[in-house]
Design an enzyme around this catalytic site. Structure first.
Site, short mmCIF file in Angstrom:
data_model
loop_
_atom_site.label_atom_id
_atom_site.label_comp_id
_atom_site.label_asym_id
_atom_site.label_seq_id
_atom_site.Cartn_x
_atom_site.Cartn_y
_atom_site.Cartn_z
N HIS A 100 60.24 -3.47 22.26
CA HIS A 100 59.60 -2.43 23.05
C HIS A 100 58.18 -2.13 22.58
O HIS A 100 57.73 -2.62 21.52
CB HIS A 100 60.47 -1.17 23.11
CG HIS A 100 60.82 -0.62 21.75
ND1 HIS A 100 60.02 0.26 21.08
CD2 HIS A 100 61.89 -0.86 20.96
CE1 HIS A 100 60.58 0.55 19.92
NE2 HIS A 100 61.71 -0.11 19.82
N SER B 263 60.87 6.36 25.33
CA SER B 263 62.11 5.89 24.71
C SER B 263 62.22 4.39 24.94
O SER B 263 61.65 3.84 25.88
CB SER B 263 63.29 6.65 25.32
OG SER B 263 64.30 5.74 25.69
N LYS B 264 62.96 3.75 24.02
CA LYS B 264 63.18 2.30 24.15
C LYS B 264 63.71 1.96 25.53
O LYS B 264 63.53 0.86 26.01
CB LYS B 264 64.28 1.87 23.16
CG LYS B 264 63.90 1.90 21.74
CD LYS B 264 65.06 1.36 20.93
CE LYS B 264 64.97 1.90 19.52
NZ LYS B 264 65.97 1.40 18.63
N ARG B 265 64.42 2.91 26.11
CA ARG B 265 65.09 2.60 27.37
C ARG B 265 64.20 2.83 28.59
O ARG B 265 64.56 2.42 29.68
CB ARG B 265 66.40 3.41 27.48
CG ARG B 265 67.51 2.79 26.66
CD ARG B 265 68.66 3.74 26.46
NE ARG B 265 68.24 4.89 25.65
CZ ARG B 265 68.19 4.88 24.31
NH1 ARG B 265 68.56 3.82 23.64
NH2 ARG B 265 67.79 5.94 23.64
N ASP B 266 63.05 3.48 28.42
CA ASP B 266 62.16 3.64 29.57
C ASP B 266 61.67 2.28 30.03
O ASP B 266 61.34 1.44 29.19
CB ASP B 266 60.95 4.51 29.18
CG ASP B 266 61.34 5.96 28.95
OD1 ASP B 266 62.33 6.40 29.56
OD2 ASP B 266 60.68 6.64 28.14
#
Ligand code: GLU
Length: 510
Positions: free
Chosen positions: A31, A272-275
């Site tokens: 990321h 966030s890593k998930r964005d």
């Protein structure tokens, strides 16, 4: 109670040769935050003429995976952040994958136990929870209370007879912890906020808390740059360094630490890593240039010093390295702005010469199935002629693929965007196309089919004779021949497309 020692381990000196590192855990997709950390550590090492170590922290078998490991290497290579020591390249302090160093951590843990600097703790999760709740209720710090610090061997044996498996806790010396952060200046953690912490799980698995400082010590890391999210682990790591000096692990100094600012995403929330905008591979797929992305990542907390009051935010890695003073890193959160990131990339596209632009475009055209792999000589010639038409118009390489599709697509796969067709190729539009067809049929057989002759013929037929405004005149021709309202300049496009294909497409649109 075992006596806490008060170490007098020196912090690494300013004149020591720099050894910096990047040590991600291979979980999920690489990321943006990771890449920013890698870039800053790399630039720091290069700025100081030091060494850059790339280590993989993969001790958590339940979260780490091989695919993620390979992606990390792939992305580091794509970005061009080279390392002097580490995975794949090797070095004197290997192996550089923590999963291959388990015996090292077991040995260090044992030596800490033997020296009385760590101890086995047998508390169950429920017991810990109860005591934490009680501490909170009483307004006391809720970290580990040290209950099992001084168990006798009989007490330990009794717990083991019950079937309890101990964790290993490091015994924090009771003192305040101050260090001079490279980015934030002096930071102090009060003794009450840093309690004894687990370094080895009950199943024998060593934790980040142990493996990371152990390897930093053994690999001679002098400067630790990492995200602010890990700030609270720093006093513990300093305590471990002091313990390491006692048991002869490492080189007898404490590294300098620098904590890089948070990166904020949409709505001023921590990225966030998930964005989706965190996913580094997405940038490569969308056609960011590594140099464009790196330039933007550099701006997340740092900037090039202005020269004569002139600020410059477009620069290369080669320009960043000599200028990269860690003291210029801004401790305040940095805002990730995708639009700005794209604009910076566009500026780097402009910095490429045409040949290099073609080299960068080829893999994207290949991924879209528009040219062969390797690209043929004919395709290359077409691309070289067409690249200047998109050079000024794109921020991302994939935008060029969309714009140049009409040129490379097989005739039977050519299609027109339906919205654009509805807008531009109505009755009136088709009338314009008919007139354009007649005008263009008249050139190119005896006269040259060129940008100038095409423009001349279309202006006479559509603007002069039909009395149309240029925008209304050329829109339908553009949609009929390129399939879209967004294309490179029309006359150049038709020249490159060639007479036969241009006329065929105009006929088909009728
Ligand atoms: N493996 C850790 C992480 O990815 C490294 C943190 C550090 O740089 O100390 O967060």
């Amino acid at each position: 109670m075992t006596e806490s020692f008060t170490g007098t381990v020196p912090t690494v000196g300013d004149d020591a040769p720099v050894v910096a590192r990047f040590c991600p855990s291979p979980t999920g997709n690489p990321h943006v935050g990771m890449a920013r950390t890698a870039l800053f550590s790399w630039a720091f090492a290069r700025h100081h003429g030091g060494r850059f170590v790339f280590r993989i922290e993969d001790t958590d078998a339940s979260r780490d995976n091989q695919e993620s490991y390979e992606l990390l290497l792939d992305v580091m290579r794509w970005l061009g952040l080279d390392w002097d020591e580490g995975v794949e390249v090797g070095g004197p302090n290997g192996p550089y994958r923590q999963s291959e160093r388990m015996d090292v951590y077991a040995d260090v843990a044992q030596r800490l136990l033997d020296a009385g600097l760590a101890y086995k703790a047998y508390d169950t999760a429920e017991e810990l929870q109860e005591r934490r709740d009680a501490a909170r209720a009483a307004g006391r710090p809720s970290g580990y209370d040290g209950l099992h610090r001084d168990l006798t061997s009989e007490q330990q044996a009794a717990y083991e007879a019950e079937g309890r498996q101990p964790v290993i806790r490091f015994m924090m010396p009771a003192k305040d912890w101050t260090f001079d952060d490279l980015v934030r200046g002096p930071i102090t953690f009060g003794a009450e906020n840093v309690q004894d912490f687990v370094i080895v799980r009950a199943n024998g698995q060593p934790l980040y808390t142990l493996t990371n400082p152990t390897d930093d010590a053994l690999m001679g890391i002098t400067h630790v740059l990492r995200g602010e999210d890990i700030l609270s682990s720093t006093p513990r790591q300093i305590a471990l360094y002091e313990a390491f000096a006692q048991i002869g692990v490492g080189q007898g100094f404490i590294p300098r630490f620098g904590h890089l600012p948070y990166v904020m995403g949409q709505g001023n929330k921590k990225l966030s890593k998930r964005d989706p905008e965190s996913n580094l591979l997405g940038y490569r797929e969308q056609g960011f240039l590594p140099e464009g992305l790196l330039n933007y990542l550099a701006l997340l907390g740092w900037s090039l010093p202005s020269v004569d009051g002139v600020e410059r935010d477009i620069f290369t890695l080669a320009e960043m390295v000599p200028a990269f003073e860690i003291s210029r890193v801004n401790p305040n959160p940095a805002r990730f702005d995708l639009k700005k990131c794209e604009a910076v990339n566009g500026d780097h596209v402009r910095l490429l010469d045409v040949d290099e632009l073609c080299v960068r475009l080829a893999p994207h055209l290949q991924a879209a199935g528009l040219v062969h792999e390797p690209i043929t000589a004919d395709e290359h010639a077409t691309l070289t002629a067409a690249a200047p038409l998109v050079h000024e118009r794109i921020s991302l390489l994939t935008e060029a693929v969309a714009m140049l599709r009409f040129l490379f697509v097989d005739e039977d796969a050519f299609s027109i965007d339906e919205t654009d067709r509805a807008k531009q190729l109505d009755d009136k539009g088709r009338q314009v196309v008919g007139a354009a067809l007649a005008a263009l049929e008249a050139i190119g057989e005896t006269t040259e089919w060129s940008c100038a002759t095409i423009e001349g013929a279309l202006r006479v037929a559509l603007v002069d004779e039909m009395g149309l405004k240029p925008r209304l005149a050329f829109g339908p021709v553009r949609v009929a021949t390129t399939g879209s309202r967004i294309s490179p300049p029309l006359f150049e496009s038709l020249e490159l497309l060639g007479r036969t294909r241009s006329l065929d497409r105009l006929r088909a649109a009728l």
